[in-house]
Scaffold this motif. Structure first.
Motif, mmCIF file in Angstrom:
data_model
loop_
_atom_site.group_PDB
_atom_site.id
_atom_site.type_symbol
_atom_site.label_atom_id
_atom_site.label_comp_id
_atom_site.label_asym_id
_atom_site.label_seq_id
_atom_site.Cartn_x
_atom_site.Cartn_y
_atom_site.Cartn_z
ATOM 1 N N THR A 179 0.908 -1.247 0.124
ATOM 2 C CA THR A 179 -0.222 -0.059 0.010
ATOM 3 C C THR A 179 0.892 1.153 -0.029
ATOM 4 O O THR A 179 0.388 2.294 0.081
ATOM 5 C CB THR A 179 -0.831 -0.083 1.287
ATOM 6 O OG1 THR A 179 0.100 -0.036 2.656
ATOM 7 C CG2 THR A 179 -1.960 -1.132 1.117
ATOM 8 N N ASP A 180 2.335 1.163 -0.070
ATOM 9 C CA ASP A 180 2.948 2.360 -0.018
ATOM 10 C C ASP A 180 2.717 3.269 -1.235
ATOM 11 O O ASP A 180 2.430 2.554 -2.327
ATOM 12 C CB ASP A 180 4.433 2.021 0.079
ATOM 13 C CG ASP A 180 4.826 1.258 1.345
ATOM 14 O OD1 ASP A 180 4.145 1.657 2.355
ATOM 15 O OD2 ASP A 180 5.774 0.919 1.475
ATOM 16 N N ARG A 181 3.032 4.630 -1.174
ATOM 17 C CA ARG A 181 2.783 5.447 -2.329
ATOM 18 C C ARG A 181 4.211 6.472 -2.283
ATOM 19 O O ARG A 181 4.723 6.743 -1.121
ATOM 20 C CB ARG A 181 1.462 6.240 -2.367
ATOM 21 C CG ARG A 181 0.534 5.249 -2.490
ATOM 22 C CD ARG A 181 0.256 4.760 -3.761
ATOM 23 N NE ARG A 181 -0.889 3.927 -3.761
ATOM 24 C CZ ARG A 181 -1.276 2.788 -3.782
ATOM 25 N NH1 ARG A 181 0.141 2.066 -3.260
ATOM 26 N NH2 ARG A 181 -2.055 2.062 -3.573
ATOM 27 N N ALA A 182 4.381 6.992 -3.506
ATOM 28 C CA ALA A 182 5.361 8.013 -3.413
ATOM 29 C C ALA A 182 5.168 9.173 -4.393
ATOM 30 O O ALA A 182 4.160 8.983 -5.230
ATOM 31 C CB ALA A 182 6.569 7.315 -3.882
ATOM 32 N N VAL A 216 11.837 11.231 -12.504
ATOM 33 C CA VAL A 216 10.319 11.085 -12.353
ATOM 34 C C VAL A 216 10.278 9.578 -11.839
ATOM 35 O O VAL A 216 10.869 8.551 -12.141
ATOM 36 C CB VAL A 216 9.485 11.287 -13.622
ATOM 37 C CG1 VAL A 216 8.356 10.497 -13.672
ATOM 38 C CG2 VAL A 216 9.761 12.507 -14.108
ATOM 39 N N ARG A 217 9.675 9.372 -10.578
ATOM 40 C CA ARG A 217 9.444 8.150 -10.036
ATOM 41 C C ARG A 217 8.105 7.598 -9.886
ATOM 42 O O ARG A 217 7.063 8.334 -10.318
ATOM 43 C CB ARG A 217 9.712 8.362 -8.322
ATOM 44 C CG ARG A 217 10.954 9.385 -8.153
ATOM 45 C CD ARG A 217 11.344 9.047 -6.702
ATOM 46 N NE ARG A 217 10.409 9.832 -5.975
ATOM 47 C CZ ARG A 217 10.238 9.851 -4.500
ATOM 48 N NH1 ARG A 217 11.199 9.452 -4.022
ATOM 49 N NH2 ARG A 217 9.352 10.448 -3.920
ATOM 50 N N ALA A 218 7.968 6.323 -9.973
ATOM 51 C CA ALA A 218 6.854 5.439 -9.862
ATOM 52 C C ALA A 218 5.997 5.786 -8.297
ATOM 53 O O ALA A 218 6.744 6.077 -7.573
ATOM 54 C CB ALA A 218 6.900 3.926 -9.944
ATOM 55 N N THR A 219 4.775 6.037 -8.494
ATOM 56 C CA THR A 219 4.103 6.435 -7.515
ATOM 57 C C THR A 219 3.454 5.386 -6.537
ATOM 58 O O THR A 219 3.039 5.444 -5.382
ATOM 59 C CB THR A 219 2.710 7.399 -7.726
ATOM 60 O OG1 THR A 219 2.248 6.833 -8.813
ATOM 61 C CG2 THR A 219 3.590 8.534 -8.516
ATOM 62 N N PRO A 251 6.715 1.940 -5.406
ATOM 63 C CA PRO A 251 7.137 3.365 -5.139
ATOM 64 C C PRO A 251 8.652 3.887 -4.972
ATOM 65 O O PRO A 251 9.196 3.170 -4.207
ATOM 66 C CB PRO A 251 5.977 3.561 -4.069
ATOM 67 C CG PRO A 251 5.445 2.457 -3.867
ATOM 68 C CD PRO A 251 5.992 1.178 -4.481
ATOM 69 N N GLY A 252 8.684 4.943 -5.697
ATOM 70 C CA GLY A 252 10.010 5.630 -5.571
ATOM 71 C C GLY A 252 10.959 5.047 -6.672
ATOM 72 O O GLY A 252 12.069 5.695 -6.703
#
Length: 310
Positions: free
Chosen positions: A165-168, A208-211, A259-260
């Motif tokens: 469930t983590d987000r970035a 640019v990072r994956a969210t 994420p990240g």
């Protein structure tokens, strides 16, 4: 192969269905435990069952423990007018419902019965990846549904958990950037249209990072978005990253990201044929699109970006 599958059916039908112990009955039943129990009974990998359940959970907006659904006539049998859940009655009436918890009934809203029925259906096609993918196609009859489930199964298999469930925020916090709500703003290039996303302004080359956890579905040039990349996440949301200056080295369609992870770099590409750049200040266009099993539509990512930033 047929003899092998018949043997599996016979063995699984003779094996006692494990029940929860007295201590276990008082513990919260988690989905992963149910997926793995069903795998032990049917040999269908738990991560496919998890991906199927997650897909249906999103398209039905379901809050129950298990979200896999079947039409009542298929489950109980067309001629089972009273919807008698006894496994004997369901079998006599050619219903597909199965008894997953050993209580002698095929309950359409019982999580163990739902999972066991889906696994039994898949098993009727075979155990190879191709067999499972064919079963999914026959059940859903929609390419995007099959692709989403297969992609998510690979993610669950990779991380060996469903707690992802983590987000970035898409731009690292130590880089200079700015953004505001630009949802619905008018756009002129390519005809009258509205802005379906949020523009995050930053310098050329800003990472640019994956969210989210997800799978890269598309990379390449788009007339409007320039060098763009799309990621579909576990919630059946498509994340769109556009106007990039380029992609991170070795990124490919089908890659799993978390994420990240750096996926590309801020640029000003787009609004023309491949290679067009500089028609606007460098920025990342970030969009989000939801699929409900029938249609896909854009929604405003700004509130999510604010949450992930903080």
């Amino acid at each position: 192969m047929k003899k092998y599958l018949i043997a599996i059916f016979l063995i699984s039908s003779l094996l006692p269905i494990p029940h929860l112990t007295a201590d276990e009955e008082h513990k919260p039943v988690d989905r992963l435990t149910l997926y793995k129990k069903t795998e032990s009974l049917t040999l269908i990998p738990w991560y496919y069952l998890a991906a199927i359940d997650q897909y249906e959970r999103q398209i039905h907006d379901e809050k129950e423990l298990v979200a896999i659904t079947f039409p009542e006539t298929d489950w109980y049998g067309v001629s089972n007018l009273n919807h008698d859940p006894s496994i004997t009655s369901v079998t006599i009436h050619n219903g597909i419902g199965k008894d997953g918890n050993g209580d002698g009934e095929a309950q359409i809203d019982n999580p163990e019965d739902q999972l066991y029925t889906m696994a039994d259906y898949i098993l009727s096609y075979g155990l190879s990846k191709n067999d499972i993918h064919l079963a999914l196609w026959e059940h859903y009859q929609r390419p995007l549904a099959v692709k989403t489930i297969v992609q998510n199964a690979k993610i669950y298999e990779t991380y060996q958990t469903i707690e992802l469930t983590d987000r970035a925020f898409p731009v690292p916090e130590h880089f200079n950037y700015s953004y505001r709500s630009t949802w619905g703003d008018a756009r002129g290039f390519g005809g009258r249209r509205i802005h379906e996303g949020t523009d995050i302004f930053a310098d050329y080359g800003t990472p640019v990072r994956a969210t989210t956890y997800g799978t890269i579905e598309i990379m390449g040039w788009n007339r409007y978005g320039g060098w763009r990349l799309g990621i579909r996440d576990l919630n059946n949301v498509y994340h769109y990253f556009a106007h990039l200056n380029g992609f991170e080295k070795d990124r490919e369609v089908g890659d799993i990201v978390e994420p990240g992870d750096v996926i590309g770099y801020v640029g000003s590409s787009g609004y023309g044929p491949p290679g067009t750049s500089g028609k606007f200040p460098p920025h990342l266009h970030y969009g989000m699109y939801k699929d409900n099993g029938e249609n896909e539509w854009a929604f405003d990512p700004y509130p999510f970006l604010r949450k992930w930033e903080n």
